[in-house]
Design an enzyme around this catalytic site. Structure first.
Site, mmCIF file in Angstrom:
data_model
loop_
_atom_site.group_PDB
_atom_site.id
_atom_site.type_symbol
_atom_site.label_atom_id
_atom_site.label_comp_id
_atom_site.label_asym_id
_atom_site.label_seq_id
_atom_site.Cartn_x
_atom_site.Cartn_y
_atom_site.Cartn_z
ATOM 1 N N LYS A 84 2.074 5.387 -4.665
ATOM 2 C CA LYS A 84 1.546 4.020 -4.741
ATOM 3 C C LYS A 84 0.068 4.057 -5.127
ATOM 4 C CE LYS A 84 1.322 -0.167 -1.791
ATOM 5 N NZ LYS A 84 1.695 -0.721 -0.466
ATOM 6 N N SER A 159 4.422 -4.932 -0.564
ATOM 7 C CA SER A 159 3.526 -4.700 -1.665
ATOM 8 C C SER A 159 3.825 -3.435 -2.465
ATOM 9 C CB SER A 159 2.092 -4.611 -1.142
ATOM 10 O OG SER A 159 1.950 -3.482 -0.293
ATOM 11 N N SER A 183 5.633 -3.477 3.894
ATOM 12 C CA SER A 183 5.519 -3.165 2.462
ATOM 13 C C SER A 183 6.321 -1.976 1.969
ATOM 14 C CB SER A 183 4.052 -2.951 2.083
ATOM 15 O OG SER A 183 3.446 -4.197 1.916
HETATM 16 N N1 GLN Z 1 3.444 -8.576 3.105
HETATM 17 C C1 GLN Z 1 2.521 -8.245 4.147
HETATM 18 C C2 GLN Z 1 1.130 -8.656 3.730
HETATM 19 O O1 GLN Z 1 1.014 -9.267 2.737
HETATM 20 C C3 GLN Z 1 2.585 -6.779 4.436
HETATM 21 C C4 GLN Z 1 1.869 -5.967 3.438
HETATM 22 C C5 GLN Z 1 1.938 -4.498 3.725
HETATM 23 O O2 GLN Z 1 2.756 -4.036 4.513
HETATM 24 N N2 GLN Z 1 1.048 -3.767 3.095
HETATM 25 O O3 GLN Z 1 0.169 -8.385 4.377
#
Ligand code: GLN
Length: 500
Positions: A84, A159, A183
């Protein structure tokens, strides 16, 4: 070689690739085949932002040379891996999906990158993500949105959407992502792959660009549970460079009892059976519960009444930590710097840099976080959220007295269309089942549970498994048990061989 079914036919698993390469070499061919798939498919889905073709071929050559000399390159010998965009490596640029860090060349490798390479893995590319890992759709990426390989009009989740999509599309058998509130697990569910979030402290965060430091963990995306076990075994464990990385022994993640289902106590919280679950999500979960029960598992009702408070708690704590972590991106120390008229006050440079460098969602989080930490609001929001966090933890502790694992859906719905969720709160609610895992510091995994129908689309959905902190061995056991019940083509217990 036993291939595992994936989107466009059978692809070898990481376990199979490593077993073959350790015995007979062939890493160059493995890398070439995956590069060809990336070449053919990446333009349509934008999963990978950078591809390190030359470096990967050089590494593969070195792995093959090791095998030729009679050496063992390690448990991930010749396995192509994508990382990532928020995981630092000296390869290419570490941009976190942001204009702020576009072009940033890290002078060091993250611990997970070092460990993967030391185990024989080959970093083949870098995946797109929501900016600074904030989002649930990978639409908020400075380098364009990622598309779901199952339906290009839909999001892959986020994400770590690029990592999930890269595995689902067969570009790589393994990708690394990060999970602060879901994410890894949410995009894994939406793309039909396995995604594992380790317990807080299980995997070193050294070299992970920080978002919410009390919540962040790095974990693998794979096509099989055995592969997730294999990768976890490589990346987990104490690291003197990350003081939050626990000194807890790493279990033999590959080991699984011969009869993994019998005797398991699986908790099912009423709170996970929300009326707004997609009907196919609800239906698949019921079938999964029945199947576990038919094979000798005991289903235990558990109370997790604070599930609904999780989103509110997370959206105080995560932005608070983000506002502090992202303060370093100011135009002086790292990344982008705006041009301001000569002689402008320093504050103007900060403001211009941060307005240009950060996208809207990141700016929203920084403002939210600054607000909940500011004098006068700290007690009402931040301190209160910490108190709720403790109660959520206690609720999980109580639940795990009566069950070995908690199961439910990973997400309420399958993948949605690009542009469909255009208000922040509906996006935040995608993580209703996942954020509490991070809040409590426990481990969780999403494994494919089936498909939902929406019109002519057939969209993957995930089974979410949660286990106590540092009980990854149980997590993997339940995951592998489900895989064997759900998909007879999947390597079940036998896949454990390669992990040892
Ligand atoms: N969707 C969640 C956020 O926007 C989690 C993101 C993540 O786990 N990095 O914060």
């Amino acid at each position: 070689m036993t291939g595992h079914r994936s989107l466009d036919g059978a692809h070898p698993s990481a376990s199979d690739i490593a077993a073959t390469v350790r015995r007979a070499g062939g890493a160059m061919d493995v890398v070439r085949r995956h590069l060809a798939r990336i070449d053919a498919g990446n333009a349509a889905i934008n999963a990978l932002r950078e591809v390190y073709a030359e470096a990967a071929l050089r590494r593969a050559e070195a792995v093959d040379a090791q095998v030729a000399r009679g050496e063992d390159p390690g448990p991930l010998a010749g396995v192509p891996v994508a990382i990532k965009d928020n995981i630092a490596s000296r390869l290419g640029t570490t941009a976190c999906g942001s204009r702020m860090l576009a072009g940033y060349a890290s002078p060091f490798d993250a611990t997970v990158v070092e460990r993967m390479e030391a185990a024989g893995a080959i970093i083949i590319g870098r995946t797109n993500c929501d900016e600074f890992a904030m989002g649930s759709s990978t639409e908020h990426c400075a380098f364009g949105p990622v598309r779901n390989p199952h339906d290009h009009d839909r999001v892959p989740g986020g994400s770590s959407g690029g990592s999930a999509a890269a595995v689902a599309a067969g570009f790589v058998p393994v990708a690394l992502g990060s999970d602060t509130g879901g994410s890894i697990r949410q995009p894994a569910a939406l793309c039909g792959v396995v995604g594992l979030k380790p317990s807080y402290g299980r995997v070193s965060r050294y070299g992970l660009v920080a978002f919410g430091s009390s919540l962040d963990q790095i974990g693998p995306f794979t096509r099989t549970v055995a592969d997730a076990a294999l990768v976890l075994g490589v990346i987990a464990g104490e690291d003197p460079r990350d003081s939050t990385c626990a000194q807890v022994p790493v279990p033999d993640c590959g080991a699984a009892p011969a009869d993994p289902v019998r005797g398991l106590r699986l908790g099912v919280p009423k709170a996970y059976l929300r009326p707004d679950n997609h009907p196919d999500v609800a239906g698949s979960l019921m079938r999964a519960i029945d199947r576990f029960q038919a094979h000798g598992a005991t289903i235990v009702p558990v109370d997790l009444d604070l599930v609904d408070a999780g989103i509110a708690t997370y959206y105080v704590i995560a932005p608070a930590e983000a506002s502090s972590n992202l303060a370093r991106f100011d135009g002086i120390r790292y990344g982008h710097r705006a041009t301001v008229p000569a002689g402008s006050p320093l504050d103007d440079l900060y403001a211009a840099t941060r307005s240009e460098g950060f996208g809207r969602e990141v700016q929203r989080r920084i403002m939210l976080g600054t607000y909940v930490l500011s004098a006068g609001y700290y007690d009402a929001f931040y301190r209160r959220a910490l108190r709720v966090r403790r109660r959520i933890r206690e609720e999980f502790d109580r639940a795990f007295v009566t069950c070995d694992a908690i199961i439910g859906p990973t997400t309420p719905t399958p993948a949605f269309r690009l542009g469909e969720k255009n208000d922040p709160v509906s996006m935040y609610l995608c993580d209703v089942y996942t954020v509490n895992t991070n809040i409590a510091g426990i481990c969780g995994m999403s494994v494919p549970m089936g498909f939902a129908r929406e019109g002519s689309a057939r969209l993957p959905i995930g089974l979410h498994i949660q286990c106590p902190a540092f009980a990854e061995d149980t997590l993997l056991r339940v995951g592998r048990a489900w895989e064997a019940l759900h998909d007879p083509a999947a390597p079940a217990v036998a896949g454990a061989e390669a992990a040892r």
